[in-house]
Motif scaffolding. Structure first.
Motif, PDB file in Angstrom:
ATOM      1  N   GLU A   1      51.140 -39.810  46.108  1.00  0.00           N
ATOM      2  CA  GLU A   1      50.580 -40.859  45.279  1.00  0.00           C
ATOM      3  C   GLU A   1      50.701 -40.457  43.802  1.00  0.00           C
ATOM      4  O   GLU A   1      50.642 -39.278  43.470  1.00  0.00           O
ATOM      5  CB  GLU A   1      49.114 -41.106  45.630  1.00  0.00           C
ATOM      6  CG  GLU A   1      48.908 -41.564  47.063  1.00  0.00           C
ATOM      7  CD  GLU A   1      47.428 -41.734  47.389  1.00  0.00           C
ATOM      8  OE1 GLU A   1      46.628 -41.795  46.441  1.00  0.00           O
ATOM      9  OE2 GLU A   1      47.085 -41.784  48.587  1.00  0.00           O
TER      10      GLU A   1
ATOM     11  N   ASN B   1      51.540 -45.697  42.850  1.00  0.00           N
ATOM     12  CA  ASN B   1      51.750 -45.657  44.296  1.00  0.00           C
ATOM     13  C   ASN B   1      50.453 -45.170  44.906  1.00  0.00           C
ATOM     14  O   ASN B   1      50.003 -44.064  44.615  1.00  0.00           O
ATOM     15  CB  ASN B   1      52.903 -44.726  44.679  1.00  0.00           C
ATOM     16  CG  ASN B   1      53.192 -44.757  46.168  1.00  0.00           C
ATOM     17  OD1 ASN B   1      52.347 -44.393  46.982  1.00  0.00           O
ATOM     18  ND2 ASN B   1      54.395 -45.171  46.530  1.00  0.00           N
TER      19      ASN B   1
ATOM     20  N   ARG C   1      52.596 -48.454  48.846  1.00  0.00           N
ATOM     21  CA  ARG C   1      53.872 -48.738  48.179  1.00  0.00           C
ATOM     22  C   ARG C   1      53.663 -48.706  46.669  1.00  0.00           C
ATOM     23  O   ARG C   1      52.539 -48.576  46.184  1.00  0.00           O
ATOM     24  CB  ARG C   1      54.433 -50.092  48.603  1.00  0.00           C
ATOM     25  CG  ARG C   1      53.562 -51.288  48.212  1.00  0.00           C
ATOM     26  CD  ARG C   1      54.259 -52.608  48.516  1.00  0.00           C
ATOM     27  NE  ARG C   1      53.407 -53.757  48.298  1.00  0.00           N
ATOM     28  CZ  ARG C   1      53.198 -54.335  47.118  1.00  0.00           C
ATOM     29  NH1 ARG C   1      53.783 -53.824  46.033  1.00  0.00           N
ATOM     30  NH2 ARG C   1      52.413 -55.394  46.995  1.00  0.00           N
ATOM     31  N   ASP C   2      54.801 -48.822  45.928  1.00  0.00           N
ATOM     32  CA  ASP C   2      54.748 -48.883  44.479  1.00  0.00           C
ATOM     33  C   ASP C   2      54.318 -50.279  44.025  1.00  0.00           C
ATOM     34  O   ASP C   2      54.680 -51.289  44.647  1.00  0.00           O
ATOM     35  CB  ASP C   2      56.114 -48.572  43.861  1.00  0.00           C
ATOM     36  CG  ASP C   2      56.509 -47.121  44.027  1.00  0.00           C
ATOM     37  OD1 ASP C   2      57.650 -46.785  43.705  1.00  0.00           O
ATOM     38  OD2 ASP C   2      55.663 -46.330  44.489  1.00  0.00           O
TER      39      ASP C   2
END
Length: 1294
Positions: free
Chosen positions: A1165, A1181, A1185-1186
């Motif tokens: 992350e 993140n 997900r981003d």
């Protein structure tokens, strides 16, 4: 024979005659040559005059040609005027259209200020007026217990608020005038374009709205004007008031109500200010808002030191903001407070058992508290196992007096203690009662969680479940907090107040002098505040003999005592390394004058009161007197003192960081007690002086105890006490170090030894040959650890951070024996020959059982032997490698492309390839096409700036084995600092150049002998100096500016002297050099270095750099500068970016792209904020997900001005605000998300931590300032790591 001799003499005589004739001719030639030279000189001067005349004539001709050219092209320019007029008219129409849009936005913004806000403002104005009237009526009931200063502070607050309302009125009038002007322009062009009709209507609406705003401000001003006048009268009347304690309660009630009202209004005001600040582009409005913010910050600082009690009625409670790092409460906790029961309350008679306070976790595990049970005061604490209850049964609560008593509770490890002090109002006698106890469980640490710690006093809110032992009805009576560990705390610095009504329950009066034996007024300074006496000549005049007197008491090494400033002229009295340091300049032609206790006659920092007198005689002689003993005097040019105001114990930041800062030994505020300040033998009550900030009455003993000591590898402290540590004993202490080895504690009885030491990162207990070693070997991580050692007839036991190891005691015949005589024990090392080297690091909160008194924390200041030990501060940094090795995950040490090691031939000096770039190349003028400022400010070629952090430095890995000579150029204003250092691995062989008290010192070893060559003059004058230092076979030389050669011979075999890499320039790595150099010169040199040469060859490429930048020329300002050579700052562990945070800072870029902030966790992350072609983006993140959001400003972000950026995250929602342009994104929700305390990088990040999805990888170039996380100011000077070309606290001005 004689004739031959005569003939030879005749020939010699002839030759001598010839020689005399030749000399005469030569003299004639010289005379002729001199005449020719004089003639040539005259001709040269005449030629120069002719050249100047020709130059002037050429300038006149050029001017005429330029005028002719202008005249020639003038007709052509006229031909273009019609088209220009057309363009101007079109542009004018566009401006009007833009003005229409801006006015539309302003109309929308005006709607933010709704009727309710206006009603609240009016209501608050009437409340303030009522409070001012009420306080005016109660003036004559005020005593001398500190309310005067709070009243004056409140007066200043009200006066400033009234002033800001007046500013708002002026701003509104300005807006009205602007609207009228735009309206006139619209009218002029109304006939040109029918579409302007709608614009004019909106302009009329804007005009009407603006007029309403003016009307509102006028109404508010009318409402507050009477209040303002009353407050001014109140402030004046405070200087001459009657002492009538009967009316005290009413006056304090008013003050308490005012504090309560202000506390309620501040959050709303800050919220409104934030909205206005985001929407208002005008600089004058922004500056006014910033001044209001500063005012609120000052008020909060004062609130933390308000020495007024609160009345609790049984249903009320206060949640206090303790403003202390909970890590400091782990092993040792001490709290004091004043208490007064309301005995005539029928509820108390019906239910006498009452809750007093709770400090602990929300989950009621690990806490401490106070209560009244069964007519006894009971101290309760829980370290995670079971409650310990300590009842003070020697003094039942029912027998307490009807006035204030003081309670103090302590805990050191497992041991707890409670004190009750009851003063006498008629004498200085006091009754004292003490009760002790200890937990039987295995835990010894109070493990509080920063995010879940609460501090409730008087009661708890209804939704909080207290532990059973404290689950009692709320307190009835008055309470006043005093101290928490070393900090002064107050109930008025609260987070929340529940059912506190000062109207029906006013605070109780307390005589502040009742608890001081001397009954003299003392003031406590915590290092952040200061006192100021303005217009000091109102009490006395500067005369033939001018005198300042003050008494100080402190355990600290450094601090500012007195400061006067008038432009570039100044007078400063400081404490430096425990001794007085006086420097002043009244406009002398020879510059500043220094008067210091160089003979070490009077050490000030022994925690005792010392009388200091400064006498200025006949405007030409300065005299320093300590404890009525002459210390030193110095003469100067006859000049009167040119000052009106004097600062005591500190000064505002804008003064400390002004042009006089280079003349101060430091800018550290005084921490300790002061009393008896006099000018010309006239007393000043410092708390009554307007402008005084952040000080309080009293001299709390807890704040003067030296519970902490720093050892430099050659230091130790020792005490002789009646102890026997090898029979039955328990002791403990905190320690913190980066070194794997060192002796922490040593004690011996004959041949038997008890020692505690570090061995390759592990802790080892050696008791009479029995060794116990901790299983963990990573205690040299720069963090605080707690050791407990115990000896019983059955076992030896070692506990480190509550992890225990033990072995059987084979010797049982010593059990129960008492020592026959006083024994000596040592902390931090020993002068005796031991197997372990002395310790480098900090030891604090030490205790052990003694035969002659109860368990208590050791006061190192009282120890009989103190060798090279500092009792204030702990300059131990967290090691950089620890930042990237989290949770056992392997990771290589981060080295960006600018920190790589270079060179392969170890016998050759590194050649230029990486590191800081040369400033004299054309790259110095490189400029991003989107940016107003050049990428590199003007700087001195080949020169680098060091300082800002304690370990700013360059490291060179490849050095020749046989080097003997080093040369360097330097300039500095610092009195202390490291310039050059190299040694072998054990630092037995070493060579160094450093500054001490402004003098250059060259030092090295020859075998076991240390050679020290010291300059007589001082070179911290801010000018460039060339220095060469040489270590020859049997002589050392120090050559300064090619003129002064200092040398010293020595005996020894130079061939045995060898050192290893790295070579340090400008500073050293944490923990280095303390073995050989005094601690204040180990810290980084603050100044510029250039022309580095080793054995006559230049070295320009460092393997690693930490907080080093080019040596910039020109003015500077506050901020942190990230140079184009690359670098970053890693914040200390007290700051982290979790699931919920707010980050605010300002930037002034010199490049349109670069990383601003990066947080990275070991599970992948991350949070990244960067600029790319002027667009600001936040990308995250969260384990799913981003996701990202961006803001692009209409104007350039790289325009040479400061821009404000704010990022707010709440789980999966992120908002980005750049100069009030706002955007946000909602990402996927991660139900398993947890907070990770990971390093936060500012301005850049090592390449290894960037993921492939992050396209912007280069470092930020420019300045960053006012960096805050969750409204807490981040000090980059306290960062865990500053890597690369980063200048802390100094930024080149635009």
């Amino acid at each position: 024979m004689v004739s031959d001799v005569v003939e030879q003499l005749r020939e010699h005589n002839m030759k001598l005659s010839d020689l005399e004739e030749a000399l005469g001719q030569a003299l004639d030639y010289v005379t002729q040559t001199e005449a020719i030279n004089k003639e040539n000189t005259a001709n040269l001067q005449e030629s120069e005059k002719q050249h100047e005349k020709l130059k002037e004539q050429a300038d006149e001709v050029n001017s005429i040609v330029l005028s002719a050219t202008t005249c020639f092209f003038l007709p052509f320019s006229y031909s273009f005027l019609p088209s220009i007029f057309i363009q101007n008219v079109s542009g004018f129409y566009a401006e009007i259209d833009g003005a229409k849009k801006e006015l539309q936005e302003k109309i929308a913004n005006l709607s933010l200020f709704d009727d309710k806000l206006e009603e609240k403002a009016m209501q608050h104005a009437h409340n303030l007026r009522r409070l001012a009237d009420e306080l005016d009526r109660n003036l004559h009931g005020i005593d001398t217990n500190g309310l005067v200063q709070r009243a004056i502070n409140a007066s200043n607050v009200y006066e400033n608020i009234a002033g800001y309302i007046e500013e708002a009125n002026k701003a509104a009038l300005l807006a009205l005038n602007t609207t009228n002007r735009v309206n006139d322009v619209s009218s002029c062009h109304n006939t040109k374009n029918l579409s302007f009709y709608n614009a004019r209507q909106r302009l009329e609406q804007a005009k009407q709205k603006t007029a309403e705003a003016v009307s509102t401000t006028v109404t508010i001003t009318q409402a507050t004007t009477p209040m303002d006048e009353n407050v001014r009268l109140w402030s004046q009347n405070l200087q001459d008031f009657q002492h009538d304690s009967a009316a005290y309660d009413s006056a304090v009630h008013s003050a308490g109500d005012a504090v309560k009202k202000l506390t309620e209004v501040f959050p709303q005001l800050l919220d409104k200010l934030r909205k206005v600040e985001q929407k208002a582009p005008a600089n004058n409005i922004s500056s006014s808002i910033q001044r209001i913010r500063d005012l609120i910050a000052q008020t909060r600082s004062v609130a933390s030191k308000v020495q007024v009690s609160m009345m609790f009625g049984g249903e009320s409670a206060v949640e206090v903001n303790p403003k202390i790092n909970v890590e400091e409460l782990k092993s040792f906790t001490s709290m004091s407070l004043y208490i007064k029961l309301q005995k005539d309350n029928p509820q108390l008679a019906a239910s006498p058992d009452r809750f007093i306070l709770y400090l602990g976790n929300k989950n009621v595990k690990n806490y401490m508290g106070l209560a009244i049970k069964n007519d006894n005061l009971v101290y309760i604490y829980n370290l995670g196992d079971q409650d310990v209850e300590i009842p003070l049964d020697s003094k039942p609560v029912s027998t307490w007096p009807s006035y204030f008593s003081i309670i103090k509770i302590e805990r050191i490890g497992r041991h707890g203690k409670m004190f009750l002090t009851i003063p006498s109002l008629s004498s200085t006698s006091e009754e004292k009662f003490i009760k002790t106890g200890e937990t039987l469980g295995p835990s010894s640490l109070l493990n509080l969680e920063p995010e879940n710690t609460v501090f409730y006093v008087g009661g708890a809110p209804p939704d909080f479940k207290l532990p059973p032992s404290l689950d009692l009805p709320g307190f009835i009576g008055c309470l006043e907090l005093a101290t928490l560990n070393d900090d002064v705390i107050s109930l008025y610095n609260f987070k929340h107040a529940y059912n506190i009504d000062t109207t029906t329950s006013p605070p109780c009066a307390r005589n502040k002098l009742a608890f001081t034996q001397s009954r003299a007024v003392s003031y406590f300074f915590d290092g952040s505040g200061y006192a100021v006496a303005r217009n000091i000549e109102r009490r006395g005049r500067f005369s033939q003999v001018t005198r300042f007197d003050i008494e100080v008491r402190t355990p600290t090494d450094n601090g500012l005592i007195l400061l006067m400033v008038n432009g570039s002229m100044f007078f400063s009295l400081e404490m430096h390394n425990g001794f007085l340091y006086l420097r002043y300049d009244f406009g002398f032609s020879t510059g500043p004058v220094l008067l210091e206790d160089s003979m070490k006659k009077a050490q000030i920092n022994d925690a005792k009161f010392h009388e200091i007198s400064i006498i200025y005689h006949n405007s030409k002689k300065m005299i320093l007197v300590v404890d009525r003993r002459h210390i030193k005097s110095v003469d100067n040019e006859r000049t009167a003192m040119p000052f009106t105001d004097i600062y005591i114990g500190g000064a505002p930041a804008e003064i400390l960081q002004s042009s006089i800062s280079s003349h101060l030994a430091g800018i550290i505020g005084f921490k300790g007690c002061m009393k008896g300040f006099q000018f010309q033998k006239k007393d000043f009550n410092l708390l009554e002086e307007p402008g005084t900030l952040g000080i309080s009455y009293g001299c709390p003993e807890d704040s003067l105890i030296s519970r902490k000591a720093y050892f430099n590898g050659e230091s130790f402290i020792a005490s002789s006490q009646k102890v026997s540590l090898l029979s039955e004993f328990e002791g403990g202490f905190n320690f913190r170090t980066l070194q794997p080895n060192g002796l922490l504690f040593y004690y011996s009885e004959g041949s038997d030894v008890l020692s505690i030491s570090m061995d390759r990162g592990a802790v080892v207990l050696n008791a009479s040959g029995i060794k116990i070693q901790s299983p963990d070997k990573n205690y040299n991580d720069g963090k605080t650890h707690f050791i407990i050692t115990s000896v019983t007839p059955e076992r030896y036991e070692l506990s480190v951070d509550d992890k225990k190891q033990s072995k059987k005691n084979p010797v049982k015949d010593r059990a129960g024996k008492s020592p026959d005589s006083i024994k000596k024990f040592y902390f931090g090392g020993s002068p005796l020959k031991t197997q372990q080297a002395n310790f480098t690091g900090c030891i604090s909160n030490a205790y052990f059982t003694r035969l002659d008194r109860e368990v208590e924390v050791e006061d190192f200041q009282r120890y009989s032997e103190k060798v090279h030990t500092s009792f204030y501060g702990c300059p131990v940094e967290s090691p950089p490698v620890a930042l990237l090795h989290k949770k056992g995950r392997n990771s290589s040490k981060a080295k960006g492309n600018r920190n790589k090691k270079v060179g392969r031939d170890k016998d050759k000096v590194s050649q230029p390839s990486t590191g800081l770039k040369k400033l004299y190349q054309e790259v110095n003028m490189q400029k991003d096409p989107q940016c107003q400022l050049p990428m590199n400010p003007k700087a001195t070629e080949h020169a680098y700036q060091f300082g800002g952090t304690a370990n700013s430095r360059q490291e060179f890995d490849h050095i020749p084995k046989d080097f003997t000579q080093f040369s360097i150029s330097l300039k500095t204003h610092s009195s202390h600092g490291m310039i050059f250092y190299v040694s072998d691995q054990k630092e037995t062989n070493f060579m160094t150049l450093f500054v001490a008290h402004g003098r250059l010192i060259f030092m090295f070893n020859a075998g076991h002998q240390k050679i020290r060559i010291k300059s007589q003059e001082k070179y911290n004058d801010g000018l460039w100096h060339n220095v060469i230092f040489i270590r020859g076979k049997n002589i050392g030389r120090l050559i300064i500016d090619g003129l002064r050669v200092l040398e010293e011979a020595f005996n020894g075999n130079a061939n045995t002297w060898q050192v290893t890499e790295p070579l340090y320039i400008g500073g050293v790595a944490p923990g280095k050099a303390v073995k050989n150099i005094q601690i204040n010169s180990v810290y980084s040199f603050n100044g510029c270095l250039s022309n580095l040469q080793l054995n006559g060859r230049s070295i320009t490429s460092a393997s690693q750099t930490f907080s080093v930048t080019p040596c910039f020329e020109g003015p500077s300002e506050a901020g942190t500068y990230f140079s184009s050579e690359g670098g970053y700052v890693v914040l200390d562990e007290s700051f982290s970016l979790g699931l919920k945070f707010e980050v605010v800072f300002e930037i002034r870029p010199r490049s349109s792209s670069g990383i601003l902030l990066h947080g990275h966790s070991v599970n992948g992350e991350y949070l990244n904020m960067h600029m790319r072609n002027g667009q600001v983006t936040v990308k995250l993140n969260n384990g799913i997900r981003d996701f990202s959001t961006s803001v692009t400003l209409k104007q350039s972000l790289c325009d040479g001005r400061w821009h404000r950026i704010a990022v707010i995250r709440d789980a999966n929602v992120v908002q980005l605000d750049v100069d009030s342009e706002v955007n946000h994104v909602v990402g996927p929700l991660n139900p398993k998300a947890t907070d990770h305390r990971e390093p936060v990088f500012i301005g850049g990040v090592p390449e290894s931590l960037l993921t492939s999805s992050l396209t912007t990888r280069n470092s930020f170039i420019g300045c960053i300032r006012n960096f805050m996380i969750d409204e807490k100011t981040v000090s980059f000077s306290k960062a865990a790591l500053v890597s690369g070309a980063v200048s802390i606290n100094t930024c080149p001005a635009a």
